[in-house]
Design an enzyme around this catalytic site. Sequence first.
Site, PDB file in Angstrom:
ATOM      1  N   SER A 194    -116.552  36.495  46.995  1.00 54.78           N
ATOM      2  CA  SER A 194    -116.938  37.890  47.180  1.00 54.78           C
ATOM      3  C   SER A 194    -116.011  38.634  48.145  1.00 54.78           C
ATOM      4  O   SER A 194    -116.010  39.843  48.189  1.00 54.78           O
ATOM      5  CB  SER A 194    -118.385  37.994  47.667  1.00 54.78           C
ATOM      6  OG  SER A 194    -118.500  37.485  48.967  1.00 54.78           O
ATOM      7  N   LYS A 247    -119.723  40.023  54.997  1.00 55.09           N
ATOM      8  CA  LYS A 247    -119.357  41.270  54.332  1.00 55.09           C
ATOM      9  C   LYS A 247    -118.715  42.230  55.323  1.00 55.09           C
ATOM     10  O   LYS A 247    -118.866  42.089  56.528  1.00 55.09           O
ATOM     11  CB  LYS A 247    -120.605  41.944  53.735  1.00 55.09           C
ATOM     12  CG  LYS A 247    -121.194  41.242  52.525  1.00 55.09           C
ATOM     13  CD  LYS A 247    -120.354  41.485  51.304  1.00 55.09           C
ATOM     14  CE  LYS A 247    -120.695  40.610  50.111  1.00 55.09           C
ATOM     15  NZ  LYS A 247    -121.724  39.632  50.269  1.00 55.09           N
TER      16      LYS A 247
END
Lengths: 222, 222
Positions: B143, B181
């Site tokens: 990701s 993230k």
Amino acid sequence: MLTKKQYELLMFINERLKETGVSPSFDEMKEALNLKSKSGIHRLITALEERGFVKRMAHRARALDIVKLPETMAPSLKKTARPMTSRVPRPSNDDRSVPIAVMGRIAAGTPIEALQDETHHISIPIELMRSGEHFALEVHGDSMIDAGILDGDTAIIQRGDTADNGEIVVALVEGHEATLKRLRRKGEMIALEAANPAYETRIFRSEQIRVQGRLVGLIRKY
Amino acid sequence: MLTKKQYELLMFINERLKETGVSPSFDEMKEALNLKSKSGIHRLITALEERGFVKRMAHRARALDIVKLPETMAPSLKKTARPMTSRVPRPSNDDRSVPIAVMGRIAAGTPIEALQDETHHISIPIELMRSGEHFALEVHGDSMIDAGILDGDTAIIQRGDTADNGEIVVALVEGHEATLKRLRRKGEMIALEAANPAYETRIFRSEQIRVQGRLVGLIRKY
DNA sequence: AAAAAAGTTATCGATTCGTTCTCATTTGTA
DNA sequence: TACAAATGAGAACGAATCGATAACTTTTTT
């Protein structure tokens, strides 16, 4: 940061570790603090571990190690225990790491000389090491960005003149230009692929290329 | 960190290595510790290896190497040991690296428990350290691939509950899901951006997110 | 190829050691 | 004062350590 008891225990462990090299058992600590039960010791150790002063291996006998000491310590006590000015954990000599030389920067077009002077050293985790000699290079440019190698990263290179197909290598092109690229052999030809569509793959005859080493690790600082 | 016996054996190995340059065999160590069996030696060596004091090559004769010594050692004893069984450069007690705990893996959707058990330790270059407490996570998934963070990389995290806009953080979403993230604040809202077009940015209210730490370093092994 | 040397593994039993739980007490502080 | 946190004690449990034998396997030497 520490309660009296925690501090007291930490000091005792530190002393024992210094003097004997063997960490005290829970029973010995219990004695040292004049307690009649070791459950209290267990709680104190847990607290010390939570606060980052101590490290332990669960269920192992006498597997205690001091990570840092409180800053409030009298300097006289501190000297035996390697002071640290900040809250950075004291570098224990638990180092499973190896210092290697950083040999400058590399990018497409780096002249060979740039690979010769050691600019400084960096310690790398021993897990990154293979056999033989290693050195490090600072990556310059974005030609390997799709391989997750960014501008400014430090590449760990295992020195050697061979490499398997598809490995990322430091290659010397025509004796004067060092570059970090993915290597592919096609018969007598060698292709050096960038990992960035903006750069094109260059193809050489075997004798034009000298492999200097292969990429075995990468370190990035944010 | 060590048991009496472990300490005793380590000292003997160190001495022999220093004097003869050759590590003692199991039988010799058995004699030195007045034992009648070498199985005990084997266990002690295993323990020493587990604790990072010694390195060995399985099944190889006299292939022992001392990685570090406990801090109690007088410097004079420490200096001269010059083992030569391995071609890997000898780790120095240079204090250029710091051991930190690897707390498991992280990906979108990692349950919180995964962040609690230390799987092992890794030594990281001191250059990667900031102030305060650090830990490491193995990155799982792709990701963050466009940020040059690949599956299998080890992320070095500085523990803390704040982060600047645009930094990559370990965030706990609604108390149960840890994720790596890029963080962006927009007024009262917080966006967690993946670095991969295949994943979409998720937006939360401030109170849904708890920052656990910020990414300060990255280590990759090829 | 055989012999010798060296390292690995399994098992037994006596100890030592770390962990967990419960309950009572003290200490610090809102 | 009242509440929470830290501490003290005790016991029970299970895991790790250690010495000893012995039977392996793998290297190294002859």
